[in-house]
Design a protein around this motif. Structure first.
Motif, short mmCIF file in Angstrom:
data_model
loop_
_atom_site.label_atom_id
_atom_site.label_comp_id
_atom_site.label_asym_id
_atom_site.label_seq_id
_atom_site.Cartn_x
_atom_site.Cartn_y
_atom_site.Cartn_z
N GLU A 79 -34.14 -8.81 -0.60
CA GLU A 79 -32.91 -8.74 -1.31
C GLU A 79 -31.91 -8.92 0.00
OE1 GLU A 79 -31.27 -9.16 -3.95
OE2 GLU A 79 -29.04 -8.73 -3.50
N LEU A 80 -32.40 -8.61 1.03
CA LEU A 80 -31.63 -9.03 2.14
C LEU A 80 -31.81 -10.27 2.57
CD1 LEU A 80 -32.48 -6.07 4.82
CD2 LEU A 80 -30.25 -6.53 3.91
N ARG A 81 -33.09 -10.89 2.42
CA ARG A 81 -33.34 -12.35 2.39
C ARG A 81 -32.56 -13.13 1.44
NH1 ARG A 81 -39.19 -11.55 1.75
NH2 ARG A 81 -39.85 -10.77 3.56
N ARG A 82 -32.54 -12.77 0.34
CA ARG A 82 -31.78 -13.59 -0.62
C ARG A 82 -30.36 -13.72 -0.40
NH1 ARG A 82 -28.44 -13.23 -4.44
NH2 ARG A 82 -27.94 -11.37 -4.29
N ARG A 83 -29.84 -12.31 0.25
CA ARG A 83 -28.12 -12.63 0.53
C ARG A 83 -28.07 -13.47 1.70
NH1 ARG A 83 -26.51 -6.28 0.02
NH2 ARG A 83 -27.46 -6.05 -2.22
N GLU A 84 -28.90 -13.29 2.54
CA GLU A 84 -28.87 -14.14 3.91
C GLU A 84 -28.81 -15.67 3.69
OE1 GLU A 84 -30.68 -12.35 7.61
OE2 GLU A 84 -31.85 -14.12 7.03
N GLN A 85 -29.68 -16.09 2.69
CA GLN A 85 -29.73 -17.35 2.33
C GLN A 85 -28.45 -17.75 1.64
OE1 GLN A 85 -33.50 -18.01 0.29
NE2 GLN A 85 -33.79 -19.80 1.42
N ALA A 86 -28.18 -16.98 0.47
CA ALA A 86 -27.01 -17.39 -0.12
C ALA A 86 -25.59 -17.46 0.62
CB ALA A 86 -26.69 -16.22 -1.22
N ARG A 87 -25.50 -16.59 1.84
CA ARG A 87 -24.35 -16.79 2.60
C ARG A 87 -24.39 -17.91 3.31
NH1 ARG A 87 -23.99 -11.04 6.05
NH2 ARG A 87 -21.86 -11.83 6.31
N GLY A 88 -25.54 -18.04 4.19
CA GLY A 88 -25.63 -19.28 4.73
C GLY A 88 -24.99 -18.94 6.30
N ASP A 89 -24.27 -17.88 6.58
CA ASP A 89 -23.61 -17.92 7.99
C ASP A 89 -24.34 -16.86 8.85
OD1 ASP A 89 -23.00 -15.71 6.44
OD2 ASP A 89 -21.09 -15.52 6.68
N ARG A 90 -25.53 -16.72 8.55
CA ARG A 90 -26.42 -15.69 9.54
C ARG A 90 -27.66 -16.49 9.65
NH1 ARG A 90 -21.90 -13.65 9.44
NH2 ARG A 90 -21.37 -11.45 9.54
N PRO A 91 -28.27 -16.30 10.76
CA PRO A 91 -29.48 -16.88 11.25
C PRO A 91 -30.53 -16.32 10.33
CG PRO A 91 -28.56 -15.66 13.15
CD PRO A 91 -27.77 -15.57 12.21
N ALA A 92 -31.45 -17.19 9.80
CA ALA A 92 -32.70 -16.71 9.01
C ALA A 92 -33.48 -15.69 9.41
CB ALA A 92 -33.66 -18.00 8.54
N GLY A 93 -33.78 -14.98 8.76
CA GLY A 93 -34.46 -13.58 9.53
C GLY A 93 -34.02 -12.89 10.17
N LEU A 94 -32.71 -12.82 10.46
CA LEU A 94 -31.95 -11.55 11.40
C LEU A 94 -32.12 -10.35 10.65
CD1 LEU A 94 -30.07 -11.27 13.49
CD2 LEU A 94 -28.19 -11.52 12.18
N ALA A 95 -31.67 -10.30 9.24
CA ALA A 95 -31.73 -8.94 8.77
C ALA A 95 -33.10 -8.16 8.74
CB ALA A 95 -31.10 -9.29 7.43
N GLU A 96 -34.08 -9.21 8.41
CA GLU A 96 -35.24 -8.54 8.20
C GLU A 96 -35.81 -8.10 9.73
OE1 GLU A 96 -38.25 -11.22 6.65
OE2 GLU A 96 -39.92 -9.73 6.71
N ARG A 97 -35.34 -8.61 10.85
CA ARG A 97 -35.63 -8.17 12.02
C ARG A 97 -34.91 -6.88 12.48
NH1 ARG A 97 -35.28 -13.68 13.31
NH2 ARG A 97 -33.20 -13.49 14.20
N GLN A 98 -33.78 -6.86 12.11
CA GLN A 98 -32.71 -5.68 12.36
C GLN A 98 -33.36 -4.36 11.53
OE1 GLN A 98 -29.01 -7.21 11.63
NE2 GLN A 98 -28.55 -8.10 13.73
N TYR A 99 -33.80 -4.69 10.50
CA TYR A 99 -33.89 -3.52 9.38
C TYR A 99 -34.55 -2.39 10.08
CZ TYR A 99 -34.54 -0.84 5.12
OH TYR A 99 -34.53 0.14 4.32
N PRO A 100 -35.74 -2.45 10.51
CA PRO A 100 -36.78 -1.40 11.15
C PRO A 100 -36.02 -0.83 12.07
CG PRO A 100 -37.67 -3.35 11.62
CD PRO A 100 -36.74 -3.75 10.81
N ILE A 101 -35.32 -1.56 13.35
CA ILE A 101 -34.74 -0.94 14.37
C ILE A 101 -33.63 -0.29 14.26
CG2 ILE A 101 -33.82 -2.02 16.62
CD1 ILE A 101 -35.28 -4.30 16.26
N ALA A 102 -32.59 -0.63 13.20
CA ALA A 102 -31.42 -0.03 12.83
C ALA A 102 -31.64 1.48 12.28
CB ALA A 102 -30.75 -0.88 11.92
N HIS A 103 -33.01 1.55 11.23
CA HIS A 103 -33.12 2.78 10.83
C HIS A 103 -34.30 3.44 11.35
CE1 HIS A 103 -30.42 1.69 7.66
NE2 HIS A 103 -30.96 0.55 7.41
N ALA A 104 -34.68 3.22 12.59
CA ALA A 104 -35.77 3.85 13.43
C ALA A 104 -35.50 5.40 13.41
CB ALA A 104 -36.05 3.13 14.71
N HIS A 105 -34.47 5.82 13.93
CA HIS A 105 -34.18 7.32 13.94
C HIS A 105 -34.48 8.17 12.84
CE1 HIS A 105 -30.41 5.32 12.43
NE2 HIS A 105 -30.36 6.64 12.11
N GLY A 106 -34.39 7.72 11.63
CA GLY A 106 -34.54 8.21 10.36
C GLY A 106 -33.93 9.33 9.86
#
Ligand SMILES: Nc1ncnc2c1ncn2[C@@H]1O[C@H](COP(=O)(O)OP(=O)(O)OP(=O)(O)O)[C@@H](O)[C@H]1O
Length: 180
Positions: A115-142
């Protein structure tokens, strides 16, 4: 109102700014919405080094560390502030340090990667793959006070869940746990 920071953390396109906008209407008192991107956009465009260079990275680090201190400053003066951030582990450490005197409600904003990928594509104002790369790093502390899934709940529903949590629990504990 005593100072309070609601820290929304999640990957790009997870829905943080949509939730922040709704929160302003449902929280008791005049909260500020201060997204990290707002601080980035205040910086000189002409004098900022080129993206992708070590010089840019240095400026960006200073920007983010300054952002954390802006949040702390607003809260220290007794304000409520909603932060919108994509954390990296060392930025979380910095938040734990500079916000140690403040009440912080730490909210994980989740959304499944397809769904992140879908939103990213629909917005078109963020680099492709950005959200997917950020996801595990942002939530790493758990660990969070509260988590919401924006593929299940609308921004308004997430804002209501957060407002109810703050109203009912009184104190948030995640920052104290993560500081140990
Ligand atoms: N709960 C939701 N359900 C469906 N779509 C949503 C939801 N929340 C946000 N969106 C959509 O996803 C896109 C990104 O939302 P938003 O700008 O709030 O995310 P963000 O996490 O603040 O992103 P960024 O960090 O890149 O600024 C927008 O097109 C928005 O309409």
């Amino acid at each position: 109102m005593s100072g309070h920071v609601i820290l929304l953390n999640g990957a790009s396109s997870s829905g943080k700014s949509s939730i922040a906008a709704e929160l302003l209407d449902v929280l008791p008192g005049p909260y500020f919405s201060l997204p990290r991107d707002a601080v980035n956009s205040m910086r000189s465009r002409t004098q900022t080094p080129e993206f992708g260079t070590p010089e840019f990275d240095e400026v960006f680090e200073r920007t983010v560390r300054g952002y954390h201190r802006m949040l702390a400053g607003l809260a220290a003066a007794g304000n409520g502030v909603i932060a919108d951030h994509v954390l990296r582990p060392h930025w979380l450490d910095d938040c734990l340090e500079v916000l140690r005197e403040q009440e912080v409600t730490f909210v994980g904003v989740h959304c499944p990667v397809p769904e992140l990928r879908r939103r990213e594509q629909a917005r078109g104002d963020r680099p492709a793959g950005l959200a997917e790369r950020q996801y595990p790093i942002a939530h790493a502390h758990g660990d969070y006070d509260l988590e919401c899934d924006t593929s299940v709940h609308s921004p308004k529903e997430c804002a209501q869940l957060i407002a109810e949590f703050i109203d009912k629990t009184g104190r948030s504990r995640a920052f104290a746990r993560l500081s140990q």
